[in-house]
Design a protein around this motif. Structure first.
Motif, PDB file in Angstrom:
ATOM      1  N   ALA A  43       0.848  -1.186   0.000  1.00 16.33           N
ATOM      2  CA  ALA A  43       0.000   0.000   0.000  1.00 16.33           C
ATOM      3  C   ALA A  43       0.885   1.238   0.000  1.00 16.33           C
ATOM      4  O   ALA A  43       1.871   1.310   0.740  1.00 16.33           O
ATOM      5  N   SER A  44       0.530   2.195  -0.852  1.00 14.86           N
ATOM      6  CA  SER A  44       1.249   3.470  -0.912  1.00 14.86           C
ATOM      7  C   SER A  44       0.225   4.577  -0.673  1.00 14.86           C
ATOM      8  O   SER A  44      -0.748   4.693  -1.425  1.00 14.86           O
ATOM      9  N   ILE A  45       0.444   5.358   0.360  1.00  9.86           N
ATOM     10  CA  ILE A  45      -0.543   6.362   0.763  1.00  9.86           C
ATOM     11  C   ILE A  45       0.123   7.726   0.866  1.00  9.86           C
ATOM     12  O   ILE A  45       1.141   7.883   1.547  1.00  9.86           O
ATOM     13  N   GLN A  56       3.723  17.077  12.474  1.00  8.40           N
ATOM     14  CA  GLN A  56       2.975  16.528  11.345  1.00  8.40           C
ATOM     15  C   GLN A  56       3.598  15.245  10.806  1.00  8.40           C
ATOM     16  O   GLN A  56       3.173  14.724   9.775  1.00  8.40           O
ATOM     17  N   GLN A  57       4.589  14.743  11.503  1.00  9.91           N
ATOM     18  CA  GLN A  57       5.187  13.466  11.104  1.00  9.91           C
ATOM     19  C   GLN A  57       4.288  12.331  11.580  1.00  9.91           C
ATOM     20  O   GLN A  57       3.823  12.334  12.713  1.00  9.91           O
ATOM     21  N   VAL A  58       4.028  11.401  10.690  1.00 12.26           N
ATOM     22  CA  VAL A  58       3.182  10.257  11.030  1.00 12.26           C
ATOM     23  C   VAL A  58       4.071   9.023  11.097  1.00 12.26           C
ATOM     24  O   VAL A  58       4.650   8.597  10.095  1.00 12.26           O
ATOM     25  N   THR A 194      -5.896   2.722  11.167  1.00 13.89           N
ATOM     26  CA  THR A 194      -4.822   3.161  12.067  1.00 13.89           C
ATOM     27  C   THR A 194      -4.308   4.533  11.663  1.00 13.89           C
ATOM     28  O   THR A 194      -4.108   5.410  12.510  1.00 13.89           O
ATOM     29  N   LEU A 195      -4.097   4.733  10.366  1.00 17.74           N
ATOM     30  CA  LEU A 195      -3.587   6.028   9.894  1.00 17.74           C
ATOM     31  C   LEU A 195      -4.578   7.157  10.167  1.00 17.74           C
ATOM     32  O   LEU A 195      -4.174   8.287  10.466  1.00 17.74           O
ATOM     33  N   VAL A 198      -4.299   8.216  13.839  1.00 15.11           N
ATOM     34  CA  VAL A 198      -3.091   8.961  14.219  1.00 15.11           C
ATOM     35  C   VAL A 198      -2.930  10.254  13.413  1.00 15.11           C
ATOM     36  O   VAL A 198      -1.855  10.850  13.397  1.00 15.11           O
ATOM     37  N   LYS A 199      -3.996  10.704  12.772  1.00 11.70           N
ATOM     38  CA  LYS A 199      -3.932  11.949  11.997  1.00 11.70           C
ATOM     39  C   LYS A 199      -3.493  13.093  12.901  1.00 11.70           C
ATOM     40  O   LYS A 199      -4.080  13.333  13.956  1.00 11.70           O
ATOM     41  N   PRO A 200      -2.447  13.819  12.515  1.00  8.64           N
ATOM     42  CA  PRO A 200      -1.981  14.936  13.337  1.00  8.64           C
ATOM     43  C   PRO A 200      -3.051  16.025  13.435  1.00  8.64           C
ATOM     44  O   PRO A 200      -3.729  16.328  12.455  1.00  8.64           O
TER      45      PRO A 200
END
Length: 233
Positions: A43-45, A56-58, A194-195, A198-200
């Motif tokens: 997966a590429s997001i 803003q680093q995830v 999950t992403l 964890v959204k900033p």
């Protein structure tokens, strides 16, 4: 421009220029995996964040329900009773200074490094080697811990790490082409969920700007992450 192989061209014909539901995308990407080996599905997001700002680093880790299809080799830095715990949990390599010497000599036959907190002084000597390879233990990722059994079990079960690159992209494996669609879909959905969690807070506008999945030798399939089934809305 490099010439595209016949198998790739045939696979490309299967992919329309549109956004697929997650279920449709998984089914389609399996059809495009025609290589003679068991291709990895990745997966590429592209996230709407600016990683040059620390807030803003995830980055983090998660355990895929059905693993990645690859068994990772785990190196553990520990001493005393923790050596026995790591070995019992299934670590591939366990030790201390002897592995510092081996790594400094060029050895790197492992995928994940775990360490107890009291060993980070020893591991720190390897920062310039392990850091650029993404192999440095990190408490935020659960790889600096006294609970070695939990850490090793999670890694062996399919724990993956994710981290935005300089452009705000995340690339992670979600399984193998040999996985059935249901398992790939569940892994993929756990990643997306999950992403989102964890959204900033400082990320503004569209968060998931683009989502694509692809087999190792296949074309990308663009996904609408908000549509989970293959049925029309």
């Amino acid at each position: 421009m490099a010439k595209l192989g016949k198998k790739y061209q045939d696979a490309l014909k299967l992919v329309e220029d549109k956004l697929y539901s997650t279920a449709e995308a998984v089914d389609l990407v399996k059809k495009t995996a025609t290589a003679k080996f068991d291709e990895t599905i990745e997966a590429s997001i592209h996230l709407g964040v600016d990683p040059k700002y620390a807030d803003q680093q995830v980055r983090g880790a998660l355990v895929l329900p059905h693993g990645t299809g690859k068994t990772k080799k785990v190196l553990v830095f520990a001493k005393g009773d923790k050596v026995n715990e790591a070995e019992a949990a299934g670590a591939d390599f366990v030790g201390s200074d002897e592995f510092v010497t081996k790594i400094q000599g060029g050895w790197c036959d492992f995928d994940v490094t775990v360490a107890t907190p009291d060993m980070m002084g020893v591991v720190g000597r390897l920062g310039k080697i392990l850091g650029p390879r993404g192999l440095m233990p990190n408490p935020k990722l659960g790889t600096v811990t006294m609970d070695l059994t939990k850490a090793i079990n999670e890694i062996k079960a399919g724990k993956i790490e994710y981290r935005t690159d300089k452009a705000g992209n995340i690339h992670v494996p979600i399984g193998k082409a040999s996985f059935d669609s249901a398992k790939l879909l569940e892994n993929f959905q756990v990643l997306l969920d999950t992403l989102i969690k964890v959204k900033p807070a400082t990320s503004k506008g569209q968060y998931m700007k683009s989502v694509t999945i692809s087999a190792t030798m296949g074309p990308g399939v663009h996904v609408n992450p908000s549509v989970k089934t293959s049925k029309a809305e």
